[in-house]
Write a protein that holds these residues in place. Structure first.
Motif, PDB file in Angstrom:
ATOM      1  N   ALA A 197     -29.149  -8.990  -1.849  1.00  9.66           N
ATOM      2  CA  ALA A 197     -28.418  -9.815  -0.878  1.00  9.66           C
ATOM      3  C   ALA A 197     -27.893  -8.931   0.250  1.00  9.66           C
ATOM      4  O   ALA A 197     -26.751  -8.488   0.216  1.00  9.66           O
ATOM      5  CB  ALA A 197     -27.268 -10.563  -1.546  1.00  9.66           C
ATOM      6  N   GLU A 226     -26.902  -9.909   2.836  1.00  9.22           N
ATOM      7  CA  GLU A 226     -25.789 -10.658   3.433  1.00  9.22           C
ATOM      8  C   GLU A 226     -24.435 -10.208   2.886  1.00  9.22           C
ATOM      9  O   GLU A 226     -23.389 -10.593   3.415  1.00  9.22           O
ATOM     10  CB  GLU A 226     -25.960 -12.160   3.156  1.00  9.22           C
ATOM     11  CG  GLU A 226     -27.204 -12.765   3.772  1.00  9.22           C
ATOM     12  CD  GLU A 226     -28.448 -12.643   2.877  1.00  9.22           C
ATOM     13  OE1 GLU A 226     -28.393 -11.916   1.858  1.00  9.22           O
ATOM     14  OE2 GLU A 226     -29.462 -13.279   3.207  1.00  9.22           O
ATOM     15  N   ALA A 227     -24.424  -9.420   1.805  1.00 10.48           N
ATOM     16  CA  ALA A 227     -23.154  -8.906   1.261  1.00 10.48           C
ATOM     17  C   ALA A 227     -22.722  -7.631   1.980  1.00 10.48           C
ATOM     18  O   ALA A 227     -21.606  -7.143   1.759  1.00 10.48           O
ATOM     19  CB  ALA A 227     -23.300  -8.636  -0.236  1.00 10.48           C
ATOM     20  N   ALA A 251     -18.860 -11.828   3.973  1.00  9.43           N
ATOM     21  CA  ALA A 251     -20.316 -11.891   3.793  1.00  9.43           C
ATOM     22  C   ALA A 251     -20.863 -13.068   4.592  1.00  9.43           C
ATOM     23  O   ALA A 251     -20.113 -13.948   5.024  1.00  9.43           O
ATOM     24  CB  ALA A 251     -20.656 -12.075   2.317  1.00  9.43           C
ATOM     25  N   LEU A 252     -22.167 -13.084   4.783  1.00 11.40           N
ATOM     26  CA  LEU A 252     -22.841 -14.289   5.259  1.00 11.40           C
ATOM     27  C   LEU A 252     -23.422 -15.001   4.044  1.00 11.40           C
ATOM     28  O   LEU A 252     -23.817 -14.357   3.068  1.00 11.40           O
ATOM     29  CB  LEU A 252     -23.963 -13.931   6.234  1.00 11.40           C
ATOM     30  CG  LEU A 252     -23.525 -13.551   7.645  1.00 11.40           C
ATOM     31  CD1 LEU A 252     -24.696 -12.929   8.410  1.00 11.40           C
ATOM     32  CD2 LEU A 252     -23.011 -14.781   8.404  1.00 11.40           C
ATOM     33  N   ILE A 253     -23.456 -16.316   4.083  1.00  8.53           N
ATOM     34  CA  ILE A 253     -24.071 -17.051   2.977  1.00  8.53           C
ATOM     35  C   ILE A 253     -25.583 -16.952   3.098  1.00  8.53           C
ATOM     36  O   ILE A 253     -26.135 -17.282   4.152  1.00  8.53           O
ATOM     37  CB  ILE A 253     -23.618 -18.525   2.956  1.00  8.53           C
ATOM     38  CG1 ILE A 253     -22.105 -18.595   2.717  1.00  8.53           C
ATOM     39  CG2 ILE A 253     -24.364 -19.308   1.876  1.00  8.53           C
ATOM     40  CD1 ILE A 253     -21.569 -20.000   2.580  1.00  8.53           C
ATOM     41  N   PRO A 254     -26.252 -16.463   2.050  1.00  6.80           N
ATOM     42  CA  PRO A 254     -27.716 -16.390   2.093  1.00  6.80           C
ATOM     43  C   PRO A 254     -28.334 -17.796   1.994  1.00  6.80           C
ATOM     44  O   PRO A 254     -27.632 -18.772   1.795  1.00  6.80           O
ATOM     45  CB  PRO A 254     -28.075 -15.584   0.839  1.00  6.80           C
ATOM     46  CG  PRO A 254     -26.794 -15.051   0.298  1.00  6.80           C
ATOM     47  CD  PRO A 254     -25.721 -15.960   0.784  1.00  6.80           C
ATOM     48  N   GLU A 255     -29.627 -17.846   2.122  1.00 11.25           N
ATOM     49  CA  GLU A 255     -30.392 -19.083   1.857  1.00 11.25           C
ATOM     50  C   GLU A 255     -30.118 -20.182   2.869  1.00 11.25           C
ATOM     51  O   GLU A 255     -30.380 -21.350   2.618  1.00 11.25           O
ATOM     52  CB  GLU A 255     -30.114 -19.630   0.446  1.00 11.25           C
ATOM     53  CG  GLU A 255     -30.232 -18.603  -0.648  1.00 11.25           C
ATOM     54  CD  GLU A 255     -31.473 -18.787  -1.517  1.00 11.25           C
ATOM     55  OE1 GLU A 255     -31.997 -19.901  -1.598  1.00 11.25           O
ATOM     56  OE2 GLU A 255     -31.913 -17.796  -2.115  1.00 11.25           O
ATOM     57  N   ILE A 256     -29.545 -19.815   4.019  1.00 13.56           N
ATOM     58  CA  ILE A 256     -29.326 -20.796   5.082  1.00 13.56           C
ATOM     59  C   ILE A 256     -30.054 -20.273   6.305  1.00 13.56           C
ATOM     60  O   ILE A 256     -30.000 -19.081   6.591  1.00 13.56           O
ATOM     61  CB  ILE A 256     -27.832 -20.925   5.426  1.00 13.56           C
ATOM     62  CG1 ILE A 256     -27.004 -21.228   4.188  1.00 13.56           C
ATOM     63  CG2 ILE A 256     -27.623 -22.014   6.463  1.00 13.56           C
ATOM     64  CD1 ILE A 256     -25.538 -21.427   4.487  1.00 13.56           C
ATOM     65  N   ASP A 257     -30.698 -21.158   7.065  1.00  5.16           N
ATOM     66  CA  ASP A 257     -31.387 -20.649   8.246  1.00  5.16           C
ATOM     67  C   ASP A 257     -30.382 -20.221   9.308  1.00  5.16           C
ATOM     68  O   ASP A 257     -29.208 -20.571   9.263  1.00  5.16           O
ATOM     69  CB  ASP A 257     -32.409 -21.654   8.773  1.00  5.16           C
ATOM     70  CG  ASP A 257     -31.745 -22.937   9.214  1.00  5.16           C
ATOM     71  OD1 ASP A 257     -30.702 -22.883   9.874  1.00  5.16           O
ATOM     72  OD2 ASP A 257     -32.275 -24.003   8.866  1.00  5.16           O
ATOM     73  N   ASN A 302     -27.399 -22.021  11.149  1.00  8.96           N
ATOM     74  CA  ASN A 302     -26.250 -22.527  10.388  1.00  8.96           C
ATOM     75  C   ASN A 302     -25.453 -21.403   9.747  1.00  8.96           C
ATOM     76  O   ASN A 302     -24.966 -21.549   8.638  1.00  8.96           O
ATOM     77  CB  ASN A 302     -26.726 -23.457   9.264  1.00  8.96           C
ATOM     78  CG  ASN A 302     -27.356 -24.729   9.785  1.00  8.96           C
ATOM     79  OD1 ASN A 302     -26.674 -25.690  10.077  1.00  8.96           O
ATOM     80  ND2 ASN A 302     -28.677 -24.720   9.914  1.00  8.96           N
ATOM     81  N   ILE A 309     -22.935 -19.051   8.118  1.00 13.13           N
ATOM     82  CA  ILE A 309     -21.576 -19.254   7.623  1.00 13.13           C
ATOM     83  C   ILE A 309     -21.059 -17.953   7.030  1.00 13.13           C
ATOM     84  O   ILE A 309     -21.716 -17.322   6.193  1.00 13.13           O
ATOM     85  CB  ILE A 309     -21.540 -20.404   6.606  1.00 13.13           C
ATOM     86  CG1 ILE A 309     -21.768 -21.706   7.377  1.00 13.13           C
ATOM     87  CG2 ILE A 309     -20.223 -20.441   5.847  1.00 13.13           C
ATOM     88  CD1 ILE A 309     -21.773 -22.926   6.547  1.00 13.13           C
ATOM     89  N   VAL A 324     -18.194 -15.987   4.819  1.00 10.56           N
ATOM     90  CA  VAL A 324     -17.386 -16.380   3.673  1.00 10.56           C
ATOM     91  C   VAL A 324     -16.626 -15.161   3.142  1.00 10.56           C
ATOM     92  O   VAL A 324     -17.137 -14.036   3.133  1.00 10.56           O
ATOM     93  CB  VAL A 324     -18.299 -17.022   2.595  1.00 10.56           C
ATOM     94  CG1 VAL A 324     -19.324 -16.047   2.069  1.00 10.56           C
ATOM     95  CG2 VAL A 324     -17.502 -17.611   1.451  1.00 10.56           C
ATOM     96  N   ARG A 364     -17.842 -20.870  10.571  1.00  6.46           N
ATOM     97  CA  ARG A 364     -19.135 -20.829  11.272  1.00  6.46           C
ATOM     98  C   ARG A 364     -19.179 -19.710  12.276  1.00  6.46           C
ATOM     99  O   ARG A 364     -18.167 -19.377  12.888  1.00  6.46           O
ATOM    100  CB  ARG A 364     -19.319 -22.125  12.050  1.00  6.46           C
ATOM    101  CG  ARG A 364     -19.899 -23.157  11.173  1.00  6.46           C
ATOM    102  CD  ARG A 364     -20.739 -24.145  11.833  1.00  6.46           C
ATOM    103  NE  ARG A 364     -22.025 -23.754  12.326  1.00  6.46           N
ATOM    104  CZ  ARG A 364     -23.026 -24.612  12.415  1.00  6.46           C
ATOM    105  NH1 ARG A 364     -22.866 -25.837  11.991  1.00  6.46           N
ATOM    106  NH2 ARG A 364     -24.171 -24.244  12.904  1.00  6.46           N
TER     107      ARG A 364
END
Lengths: 321, 321
Positions: free
Chosen positions: A22, A24-25, A33-39, A42, A44, A46, A142
């Motif tokens: 990840a 994104e961590a 972090a950024l939330i993975p699995e989102i294009d 979008n 986000i 967190v 966001r």
């Protein structure tokens, strides 16, 4: 091995390997972090922060102030990343004697700051504990595609700019603990109710790196320098001080030591960021009413702190929980 | 007012109003929320659960097992929603005597289950506490657009189906507490290491509603009924029991009372769901190796529990923390 464990050590050696897979961590080196699995349209941001009675707030603190502090310490992380917060999950472990009135005041504090910052509660968990009141929140916000401001990204020569005032939170705690008296409670309020600098979101587009100042200015500026592969120089005479902090400082014999204390005490919940000299004017045009103070710069050398031209060596860079 | 506070009451009266503006929180009546502000092609289900030493696990439990339980209780919520988990944030409040070895074992447990379930650590917070070890995780998983299985959505006539075995977790806790001896520790393992039923994801497409069984079967089936605007009937003789639970049951004098205890004890981390009779065959074709047992049905009436045809009235529907 039962010697005390260094928190940074356990994060680096035991937790960081658990983020593999990840990116994104950000190797747990950032505020969020950024939330993975989102294009990318979008994105986000967190973050999760935890408060423990007797460690992060006092048993005598009002429950509504604790609620607001819980939201605000998390919001401060998002503010430093240039995010627009929208909601949170929360877990609360209540001591067995937490009655309805205490919970009602707590919920009132949440409602107040939800209104102030445009948040909704999304979910969570509520349990009982034989120990101290313990709370955590996971806050989401966001960002525009690619808009998260990272801790890495600073370059040698970038100016280190800090928001608001440094040292008030630490002094507020000392005042609450009775170490000195403060007639108007300004510092106590600064300790109990941090002011997340969400208004710096647009200004931060002109920054190359940014971090929330929660562990102490020297520590958190150091986190930017380390993540950016730079050294830094901070000049302690440039610390932005509130009138109340300046009055406390006047009474101290060791001026260098006292300034180090203010720059390492923590609980500031300001933003420190790196801004290229040529971007400073554009940056300052967007900071609004919150003062922006240049306190030093990123370098190609070591991490150095100076007072009146002399290098000073703090015992520690910040507050380690 | 210092009488004990009912947790459901405080959630309903003080927390639910704080979700206004976020329909994705489902009025805090579901196991999990959807993250707002993301377009439908990227739906993410999110849940937070908290564990406290002495309340949710025992001080004697191995740290790696505690780590795995932390992940699994959260994964169980996502399993009941039909989500595919991918990552989590975690906050840990360590007692002051938590040495390196304890943290190392804890991290090893996280690594084991991250591998088993395809997870990455994304972030979080680590602090110290003068109280008991306290942990929380915020777990995220993907669902197809509109694919989250809700607690509401059941209809009168739908069958109530439960995964796996009921009562093992509660019996495992009793065994650990020395209330009876269990030579092979099967029940203790079931208490310490719940098995999130993520394999039911495809089957749940045929369900009209679903919930994680953590408070107790009667309570969580009741949550489905309430959220669906239905009554329910549960037949206690249909409870799916492991051989170990069946042996315990044989030794009990009050058979109805003992079955009620199993159905209200909690810590099952199974799934209970509502399935229309005409969808049952398709549902059962997808459940794989985990047994699916019909234990009752949704009705237009009250919430009723029967044993051998007689209505029995439990003192309480489940475990209230």
């Amino acid at each position: 091995m039962s010697e005390p464990v260094d928190e940074f050590d356990w994060i680096a050696r035991l937790l960081r390997p658990l983020t593999r897979g990840a990116p994104e961590a950000f190797d747990l080196l950032d505020d969020a972090a950024l939330i993975p699995e989102i294009d990318e349209a979008n994105q986000i941001v967190v973050t999760s922060d935890c408060l423990v009675e007797g460690v992060h707030f006092l048993a005598s603190d009002r429950p509504d102030m604790v609620a607001r502090k819980l939201l605000r310490v998390n919001l401060s992380d998002l503010a430093a990343k240039g995010a627009v917060p929208f909601g949170y999950l929360m877990t609360v472990a209540w001591p067995r004697d937490a009655d309805w009135r205490r919970r009602q005041m707590f919920a009132k504090g949440l409602a107040t700051d939800q209104g102030a910052f445009g948040l909704s509660l999304l979910g969570g968990d509520t349990v009982s504990t034989p120990g101290p009141w313990t709370l955590s929140a996971t806050m989401m916000g966001r960002v525009d595609p690619g808009g998260m401001v990272r801790r890495g990204g600073g370059k040698p020569g970038d100016l280190l700019v800090v928001s608001g005032m440094i040292g008030d939170g630490w002094l507020g705690l000392k005042a609450l603990q009775g170490e000195f008296t403060e007639p108007d409670s300004y510092l106590v309020r600064r300790y109990q109710l941090p002011e997340p600098r969400l208004g710096w979101r647009v200004a931060l587009r002109h920054a190359s790196a940014a971090a929330d100042v929660s562990d102490g200015l020297l520590a958190d500026a150091g986190h930017i320098a380390t993540a950016s592969g730079c050294g830094l120089e901070i000049e302690l005479e440039r610390l932005p001080l509130s009138p109340a902090a300046a009055r406390w400082l006047e009474r101290q014999e060791d001026q260098a030591g006292a300034r180090i204390a203010l720059a390492t005490g923590g609980d500031d919940y300001e933003i420190v960021c790196a801004v290229a000299p040529q971007a400073l004017e554009a940056f300052q045009a967007e900071v609004g009413a919150v003062p922006a103070t240049v306190v030093g710069r990123l370098t190609e050398g070591e991490q150095t702190t100076r007072f009146q031209g002399e290098v000073v060596t703090p015992d520690r860079l910040g507050w380690s929980h």
